[in-house]
Scaffold this motif. Structure first.
Motif, PDB file in Angstrom:
ATOM      1  N   PRO A 136       7.151   8.812  19.543  1.00  0.00           N
ATOM      2  CA  PRO A 136       7.817   8.348  20.764  1.00  0.00           C
ATOM      3  C   PRO A 136       7.433   9.232  21.962  1.00  0.00           C
ATOM      4  CG  PRO A 136       9.394   8.563  18.968  1.00  0.00           C
ATOM      5  CD  PRO A 136       8.106   9.160  18.506  1.00  0.00           C
ATOM      6  N   ASP A 164       8.918   2.000  12.403  1.00  0.00           N
ATOM      7  CA  ASP A 164       8.900   3.411  12.817  1.00  0.00           C
ATOM      8  C   ASP A 164       8.068   4.229  11.826  1.00  0.00           C
ATOM      9  OD1 ASP A 164       9.614   5.449  14.565  1.00  0.00           O
ATOM     10  OD2 ASP A 164      11.319   6.051  13.296  1.00  0.00           O
ATOM     11  N   THR A 206       7.138  10.880  31.246  1.00  0.00           N
ATOM     12  CA  THR A 206       6.840   9.470  31.455  1.00  0.00           C
ATOM     13  C   THR A 206       6.829   9.153  32.936  1.00  0.00           C
ATOM     14  OG1 THR A 206       7.952   8.953  29.388  1.00  0.00           O
ATOM     15  CG2 THR A 206       7.585   7.134  30.884  1.00  0.00           C
ATOM     16  N   ARG A 213       4.467   6.218  12.595  1.00  0.00           N
ATOM     17  CA  ARG A 213       4.283   7.663  12.343  1.00  0.00           C
ATOM     18  C   ARG A 213       3.085   7.890  11.410  1.00  0.00           C
ATOM     19  NH1 ARG A 213       8.160  10.693  14.616  1.00  0.00           N
ATOM     20  NH2 ARG A 213      10.169   9.715  14.993  1.00  0.00           N
ATOM     21  N   ASN A 221       7.799  11.363  25.374  1.00  0.00           N
ATOM     22  CA  ASN A 221       8.807  12.262  25.930  1.00  0.00           C
ATOM     23  C   ASN A 221       9.274  11.679  27.263  1.00  0.00           C
ATOM     24  OD1 ASN A 221      10.394  14.323  26.812  1.00  0.00           O
ATOM     25  ND2 ASN A 221       8.794  15.903  26.722  1.00  0.00           N
TER      26      ASN A 221
END
Length: 120
Positions: free
Chosen positions: A104, A94, A110, A98, A106
């Motif tokens: 991630p 993660d 999607t 970043r 939304n």
């Protein structure tokens, strides 16, 4: 006060006991007694050996249960270790994503694409 004489209860005169004559045992009766004793001994030996066999089987099951209990504890510890490693790897992945500018998606934005069109 005058003492009252004790009176004995009225009983019939005692008969003289006739002596019992011991009858000699025959060989057949002795054999029957011996066979009966042997049968009892064999029966008890079979029952006791059955109990011993049952106890040995239970002991074997208890040993197996103990082994499985230790194995279960080892597997639970291993699972906890692996869950920790997965958590660390997820956090690292993660943070690396970043750093590359990935975020991630939304869920409201999607959409899914159907790659196989439905044939009517």
């Amino acid at each position: 006060m005058a003492a009252v004489p004790a009176t004995a209860p009225l009983r019939a005169p005692a008969k003289e006991a006739t002596p019992r004559v011991a009858r000699p045992r025959t060989r057949r009766a002795a054999r029957i007694r011996l066979a009966s004793g042997v049968i009892w001994i064999v029966t008890l030996a079979v029952l006791l050996s059955g109990i011993v066999a049952l106890n040995v089987a239970v002991l074997g099951l208890n040993v197996r249960l103990d082994e499985l209990s230790h194995r279960r504890a080892d597997l639970q510890a291993q699972n906890a270790s692996l869950e920790g490693r997965i958590s660390q790897a997820l956090a690292r992945t993660d943070s690396l994503a970043r750093q590359e500018g990935l975020v991630p998606a939304n869920p409201d934005e999607t959409r899914f694409v159907d790659l196989q069109p439905k044939v009517k």
